[in-house]
Scaffold this motif. Structure first.
Motif, PDB file in Angstrom:
ATOM      1  N   HIS A  97       0.876  -0.887   0.090  1.00 15.20           N
ATOM      2  CA  HIS A  97      -0.101   0.039   0.173  1.00 15.20           C
ATOM      3  C   HIS A  97       0.881   0.610  -0.092  1.00 15.20           C
ATOM      4  O   HIS A  97       0.388   2.596  -0.943  1.00 15.20           O
ATOM      5  N   ALA A 101       0.909   4.226  -2.443  1.00 17.79           N
ATOM      6  CA  ALA A 101       1.215   5.996  -2.260  1.00 17.79           C
ATOM      7  C   ALA A 101       1.750   6.518  -2.909  1.00 17.79           C
ATOM      8  O   ALA A 101       1.695   7.613  -3.314  1.00 17.79           O
ATOM      9  N   SER A 102       3.155   6.517  -2.927  1.00 17.99           N
ATOM     10  CA  SER A 102       4.646   6.960  -3.119  1.00 17.99           C
ATOM     11  C   SER A 102       4.073   7.294  -5.280  1.00 17.99           C
ATOM     12  O   SER A 102       4.643   8.173  -5.381  1.00 17.99           O
ATOM     13  N   HIS A 104       1.650   7.043  -6.538  1.00 12.67           N
ATOM     14  CA  HIS A 104       1.049   7.936  -7.150  1.00 12.67           C
ATOM     15  C   HIS A 104       1.013   9.427  -6.299  1.00 12.67           C
ATOM     16  O   HIS A 104       0.663  10.558  -7.119  1.00 12.67           O
ATOM     17  N   SER A 120      -2.402  13.866  -2.326  1.00 12.98           N
ATOM     18  CA  SER A 120      -1.497  12.339  -2.585  1.00 12.98           C
ATOM     19  C   SER A 120      -1.034  12.052  -1.212  1.00 12.98           C
ATOM     20  O   SER A 120      -0.927  10.940  -0.551  1.00 12.98           O
ATOM     21  N   TRP A 123      -2.967  10.272   1.185  1.00 18.46           N
ATOM     22  CA  TRP A 123      -3.263   9.935   1.124  1.00 18.46           C
ATOM     23  C   TRP A 123      -2.363   8.221   1.902  1.00 18.46           C
ATOM     24  O   TRP A 123      -2.855   7.849   2.725  1.00 18.46           O
ATOM     25  N   MET A 124      -1.012   9.218   1.270  1.00 20.32           N
ATOM     26  CA  MET A 124       0.252   8.601   2.135  1.00 20.32           C
ATOM     27  C   MET A 124       0.406   8.153   3.292  1.00 20.32           C
ATOM     28  O   MET A 124       0.795   7.130   4.025  1.00 20.32           O
ATOM     29  N   GLU A 127      -1.775   6.287   4.414  1.00 25.42           N
ATOM     30  CA  GLU A 127      -1.834   4.478   4.230  1.00 25.42           C
ATOM     31  C   GLU A 127      -0.545   3.920   5.445  1.00 25.42           C
ATOM     32  O   GLU A 127      -0.131   3.044   5.547  1.00 25.42           O
TER      33      GLU A 127
END
Length: 153
Positions: A97, A101-102, A104, A120, A123-124, A127
């Motif tokens: 995950h 995320a990275s 993205h 982003s 989100w990271m 995650e």
């Protein structure tokens, strides 16, 4: 020798608990096979240290990332390089995950879209918290195995 036996009050409960939990993380795609391979190859102390170093390093980089994104003149190429480092580390230990995320975040940096980069990064961070929370029980079980093994010798 790397032992996966868990003792509970003197009774052997088998390899099951830890292996089942790791399998559930694989099923959720939090981690990938790389994580399992590393866990199998390394002795408990080395595995525990590797995961702790990873978690501490990523947490530090995410804090640093937040400082850079809040600056007036955002250096998107520097942010992209920082995200690449997290992606590389995540790939190496099998944190699936976090790797996604990275990627993205790297793509958002490449577009030089401040709003997309902020989303982003958010989100990271989410995650990372999720990954860290899912890996903590693995570390705790591995540490317990290590303590129990040392008591047996």
């Amino acid at each position: 020798m790397h032992s996966k036996t868990i003792l509970d009050g003197g009774r052997v409960s088998g390899k099951g608990l830890l292996q089942d939990y790791v399998q559930s993380l694989l099923n959720e795609k939090i981690i990938d096979e790389r994580f399992s391979q590393i866990r199998t190859k390394l002795e408990e102390p080395d595995f525990i240290q590797l995961i702790n170093v990873y978690l501490n390093d990523v947490e530090s980089r995410l804090s640093e990332f937040s400082c850079f994104i809040d600056s007036v003149d955002v250096n998107f190429s520097k942010l992209s390089m920082m995200a690449h480092k997290i992606e590389e580390k995540s790939t190496r230990i099998g944190a699936r995950h976090m790797k996604l995320a990275s990627i993205h975040l790297i793509q958002a940096c490449d577009k030089e879209d401040h709003k997309l980069v902020s989303q982003s990064l958010c989100w990271m961070k989410h995650e990372f918290i999720n990954t860290r929370n899912k890996l903590q029980p693995v570390l705790q079980m591995e540490q317990r195995i290590l303590r129990l093994m040392s008591k047996q010798t």
